[in-house]
Design a protein around this motif. Structure first.
Motif, short mmCIF file in Angstrom:
data_model
loop_
_atom_site.label_atom_id
_atom_site.label_comp_id
_atom_site.label_asym_id
_atom_site.label_seq_id
_atom_site.Cartn_x
_atom_site.Cartn_y
_atom_site.Cartn_z
N TYR A 293 0.86 -1.18 0.00
CA TYR A 293 0.00 0.00 0.00
C TYR A 293 0.90 1.24 0.00
CZ TYR A 293 -3.49 -3.32 1.87
OH TYR A 293 -4.32 -4.39 2.08
N ILE A 331 3.47 -1.02 3.94
CA ILE A 331 2.66 0.20 3.87
C ILE A 331 3.63 1.37 3.81
CG2 ILE A 331 0.90 1.61 4.99
CD1 ILE A 331 0.01 -0.96 6.47
N THR A 359 3.90 -7.09 8.93
CA THR A 359 3.53 -5.86 8.22
C THR A 359 4.51 -4.76 8.56
OG1 THR A 359 1.19 -6.49 8.24
CG2 THR A 359 1.69 -4.17 7.88
N LEU A 361 5.70 -0.78 8.18
CA LEU A 361 5.35 0.61 7.88
C LEU A 361 6.65 1.32 7.52
CD1 LEU A 361 3.23 2.90 7.82
CD2 LEU A 361 3.82 3.36 10.21
#
Length: 377
Positions: A293, A331, A359, A361
C-alpha cells in the motif's frame, strides 16, 4: 536542578462553597491554575490571557521561559514533560478551547534540543492526537536584537526533520503579535490525528471485560452484493483515490495499491475490496502473494471507511484465506509526523483486525526493513 517554585502535583481544584441561602445562585468561578514550575533551565507557567481575539489563539497559554541557569538536565526535562502532560489533561484544556504553547527565549544549541525533545515526545503513541487537537498553536519568542531572521532559518531547518504538531509562529520580545508563521502542518496530517483518536474510541466501545475487541463482521457484507469479476480480472483498476494492480512475478502473486490525490468514497472502497477478493481466489495468488500500500499521496480515510475495512478483513473465511496466502505486507507513507501518526493508527486498527502476516510501515519502498516499523501477526 533548582527547587521548584510550586509543584503541579500539589495543585487542587477549589471546592465549591455552600451558600447560606439556597435561593442565591453563586456566580461562576474561574478554576485556579497550577502554580509555576521551575525545572532549572526553564520556568513553566500556565497563564490566562486577557485577549478575547480568537485570531491570537486560545486564552490559556503554557509559557516555557528560559532561566539564567540554562543548563539542561535529564531530570529537568522529565519534570517539564510531566508538567506538560498534566496541563494536557486539565478540564479547561480537554473540554475547552485548548491552549497555546510559548517558548520564551528558548533558542541556542541546548534549548533547540529541548524543543526537538518536546516535538518527539508529543508525537508518541497515545499522546499525538491529544496534542494536535488541544494544543492549537506554538509561539517561539526571540530577542529583537538577536537577528530573528537567522533564528527563523535555524528553526525551519530543524522543523524539516522534527515538524511541530501544530501551526508555529516566530515572535520578537518587542512584538507579541503572531504574524510570522514559520510552520504549518498539512491538513491531511491533522485529519490523520483525528482518525487515531476516533479509532481509540471505537476500540474502547467494542472491547469486552477481558480486553477482546468484537466487531460485527457481517453487517456491511450481508447488505452489499459484491462484484463478480469472473475470469476477466483486469491487471489494474482506478477506484478514484487509488490505482489497484495485480499480477504474478514468476514466483508469487502481488497486489499493489498506489494512492491518488482524489476524493475517497465508499463506492471506490467496495470496488477495491471486490478486486482484492477476486485476486486472492485467482490462480496467480495460490502460491502466495505480497501486497504493498503506497499511501503517500492518498488523503486520510474516514472513520466509516476504516471500520468497513476492519470488518471486511476480520471476516473468518477471508481472514483464513489471507493467513494462508499473504506472505508479506508493506505500507508506505510520508516520513515525519504523518509516519508517526500512521504508526498510532495502525497500532489501534490491528486491535480490531490483527495483521495476517508481518507488516512493515515504511517511508520509502526501497527502505531497509530493519529501519521500518514492524507489526507482527
Amino acid at each position: 536542578m533548582a527547587s521548584c517554585s510550586g509543584c503541579f502535583a500539589c495543585f487542587k481544584f477549589p471546592r465549591q462553597r455552600v451558600e447560606a441561602k439556597k435561593t442565591t445562585v453563586p456566580a461562576p468561578k474561574t478554576q485556579k491554575l497550577p502554580l509555576p514550575l521551575n525545572v532549572g533551565f526553564a520556568t513553566l507557567k500556565l497563564n490566562q490571557l486577557e485577549s478575547d481575539d480568537e485570531t491570537l489563539g486560545p486564552r490559556l497559554e503554557l509559557r516555557i521561559s528560559a532561566t539564567d541557569d540554562g543548563y539542561v538536565t535529564e531530570e529537568g526535562l522529565s519534570a517539564m514533560l510531566e508538567f506538560m502532560d498534566f496541563v494536557l489533561d486539565l478540564p479547561q484544556v480537554s473540554c475547552g478551547e485548548g491552549f497555546q504553547l510559548t517558548f520564551d527565549q528558548m533558542l541556542g544549541t541546548s534549548y533547540l534540543e529541548v524543543i526537538k525533545r518536546v516535538i518527539c515526545w508529543s508525537c508518541e503513541h497515545g499522546r499525538t492526537s491529544k496534542w494536535v487537537h488541544r494544543c492549537k498553536l506554538w509561539k517561539i519568542i526571540v530577542a529583537a536584537s538577536a537577528y530573528p531572521q537567522v533564528s527563523g532559518f535555524l528553526l525551519q531547518g530543524a522543523f524539516k526533520f522534527y515538524p511541530p504538531p501544530c501551526t508555529t509562529y516566530l515572535l520578537t520580545d518587542d512584538d507579541q503579535n503572531p504574524n510570522v508563521k514559520i510552520f504549518e502542518p498539512e491538513r491531511e496530517t491533522l485529519k490523520l490525528a483525528r482518525l487515531e483518536e476516533d479509532l481509540q474510541d471505537e476500540v474502547a466501545a467494542h472491547t469486552d471485560s477481558e480486553g477482546h475487541v468484537h466487531l460485527q463482521h457481517d453487517s456491511a457484507e450481508s447488505l452489499r452484493k459484491a462484484r463478480n469479476w469472473g475470469d476477466s480480472l483486469p491487471s489494474e483498476i482506478n477506484v478514484g483515490f487509488a490505482l489497484v494492480s495485480q499480477g504474478f512475478d514468476g514466483v508469487e502473486g502481488y497486489l499493489k495499491i498506489k494512492g491518488l490525490d482524489g476524493d475517497l468514497s465508499m463506492e471506490g472502497l467496495n470496488e477495491m475490496m471486490d478486486f482484492m477478493d477476486a485476486f486472492t481466489l485467482s490462480d496467480k495468488a495460490q502460491q502466495g502473494f505480497s501486497i504493498m500500500y503506497d499511501v503517500r499521496s492518498m488523503r486520510s480515510p474516514s472513520m466509516q471507511m476504516v471500520t468497513t475495512v476492519a470488518e471486511w478483513g476480520a471476516a473468518p473465511v477471508r481472514q483464513k484465506r489471507w493467513e494462508r496466502l499473504n506472505h508479506s505486507c508493506k505500507i508506505i507513507i510520508t516520513a515525519g509526523l504523518r509516519f508517526t501518526l500512521a504508526k498510532g493508527v495502525l497500532t489501534t486498527f490491528f486491535l480490531m483486525c490483527p495483521p495476517v502476516t508481518r507488516t512493515y510501515l515504511m517511508w520509502d519502498p526501497d527502505q531497509a526493513l530493519d529501519t521500518a516499523a514492524l507489526f507482527e501477526p
